[in-house]
Write an enzyme that holds these catalytic residues in place. Structure first.
Site, short mmCIF file in Angstrom:
data_model
loop_
_atom_site.label_atom_id
_atom_site.label_comp_id
_atom_site.label_asym_id
_atom_site.label_seq_id
_atom_site.Cartn_x
_atom_site.Cartn_y
_atom_site.Cartn_z
N LYS A 14 3.47 -6.00 -4.58
CA LYS A 14 4.52 -5.42 -5.45
C LYS A 14 5.71 -4.91 -4.62
O LYS A 14 6.85 -5.18 -4.96
CB LYS A 14 3.95 -4.26 -6.29
CG LYS A 14 2.82 -4.65 -7.22
CD LYS A 14 2.46 -3.52 -8.18
CE LYS A 14 1.87 -2.30 -7.51
NZ LYS A 14 0.54 -2.49 -6.91
N ARG A 91 0.67 2.69 -14.98
CA ARG A 91 -0.67 2.38 -14.48
C ARG A 91 -1.73 2.67 -15.53
O ARG A 91 -2.91 2.43 -15.28
CB ARG A 91 -0.95 3.20 -13.24
CG ARG A 91 -0.65 2.48 -11.93
CD ARG A 91 -0.87 3.47 -10.81
NE ARG A 91 -1.28 2.88 -9.57
CZ ARG A 91 -0.46 2.68 -8.54
NH1 ARG A 91 0.82 2.95 -8.63
NH2 ARG A 91 -0.92 2.20 -7.41
N ARG A 130 -2.54 -3.52 6.36
CA ARG A 130 -1.41 -2.62 6.15
C ARG A 130 -1.73 -1.22 6.68
O ARG A 130 -0.89 -0.56 7.29
CB ARG A 130 -1.05 -2.54 4.66
CG ARG A 130 0.19 -1.71 4.40
CD ARG A 130 0.61 -1.75 2.95
NE ARG A 130 -0.26 -0.95 2.11
CZ ARG A 130 -0.15 -0.86 0.79
NH1 ARG A 130 0.77 -1.56 0.15
NH2 ARG A 130 -0.97 -0.12 0.08
N ARG A 136 -0.91 4.38 6.42
CA ARG A 136 -1.02 5.03 5.11
C ARG A 136 -2.42 5.62 4.94
O ARG A 136 -3.42 4.93 5.16
CB ARG A 136 -0.75 3.99 4.01
CG ARG A 136 0.52 4.27 3.25
CD ARG A 136 0.77 3.23 2.23
NE ARG A 136 -0.04 3.43 1.02
CZ ARG A 136 0.26 2.92 -0.16
NH1 ARG A 136 1.34 2.19 -0.30
NH2 ARG A 136 -0.52 3.12 -1.20
N ARG A 147 -9.59 2.73 -5.16
CA ARG A 147 -8.33 2.36 -5.82
C ARG A 147 -8.50 1.07 -6.62
O ARG A 147 -7.91 0.91 -7.70
CB ARG A 147 -7.21 2.20 -4.78
CG ARG A 147 -6.74 3.56 -4.25
CD ARG A 147 -6.07 3.44 -2.92
NE ARG A 147 -4.83 2.71 -2.97
CZ ARG A 147 -4.32 2.05 -1.92
NH1 ARG A 147 -4.95 2.02 -0.76
NH2 ARG A 147 -3.18 1.43 -2.03
#
Ligand code: AMP
Length: 193
Positions: A14, A91, A130, A136, A147
């Protein structure tokens, strides 16, 4: 002017595709995840609340998240007129309803929902990679799994909601970034006709 929701699981691309959309269509990008991470970085009260949910892989409660988004729109009336990419919002069905009402009050609407389809194993590989690169806090295997569970239970039902509204465009999120963006452009150009 048109408003785009970019939709998909964590790791579906995204953010990456939003960057291409901004460059190509000059839209105002609102990533609710980025808004929350900015609050965490600045140590605000909201940041303190949000970090607990984010690190636990859970969603920020709807009421709070909806008011955060509305504040971003209220503070950027000129940018909103250019059209918006909503990245990471909605969401939940509650958020989708709130977005519809929020935009209707402003005389606008969601024009298209771009849904990026990526298989689960690829999502996990991408997010772990990532996490190593960006650091992160929620890109670790334990939180990634939570998640993805949250995505399947609370977010993916939105797909049917937008299919029923006739504005959902399914895009294969596997392949080159440029190739995926070409498919997205075609879907957007079709919806404008
Ligand atoms: P993202 O950067 O979009 O992957 O979002 C990172 C985290 O921020 C999510 O796992 C949630 O904890 C929180 N978050 C971002 N957007 C929302 C939203 N629309 N509703 C609830 N929580 C959100």
């Amino acid at each position: 002017m048109y408003n785009i929701v970019i939709f998909g699981a964590p790791g579906s691309g995204k953010g990456t595709q939003s960057e291409y959309l901004i460059k190509h269509y000059g839209l105002f990008h609102i990533s609710t995840g980025d808004v929350l991470r900015d609050h965490i970085k600045r140590g605000t009260e909201l940041g303190k609340i949000a970090s607990g949910y984010i690190n636990d892989g859970k969603l920020i409660p709807d009421d709070l998240m909806i008011s955060i988004l509305e504040k971003v729109l209220d503070e950027n009336p000129e940018k909103e007129k250019q059209g918006v990419i909503f990245d990471g919002f909605p969401r939940t069905t509650e958020q989708a309803k709130a977005l519809k009402e929020m935009l209707a009050r402003r005389g606008s609407k969601v024009d298209i929902v771009i849904g990026l389809d990526v298989p689960e194993s690829e999502l996990i590989d991408r997010l772990i990679k990532r996490g190593k690169e960006s650091g992160r806090s929620d890109d670790n295997l334990e939180t990634i799994k939570k998640r993805l569970d949250v995505y399947h239970s609370q977010t993916s039902p939105l797909r049917d909601h937008y299919v029923a509204e006739g504005i959902y465009a399914a895009i294969n999120g596997l392949g080159s970034i440029e190739g995926i963006f070409e498919d997205i452009k075609k879907a957007i150009d079709n919806c404008r006709k």
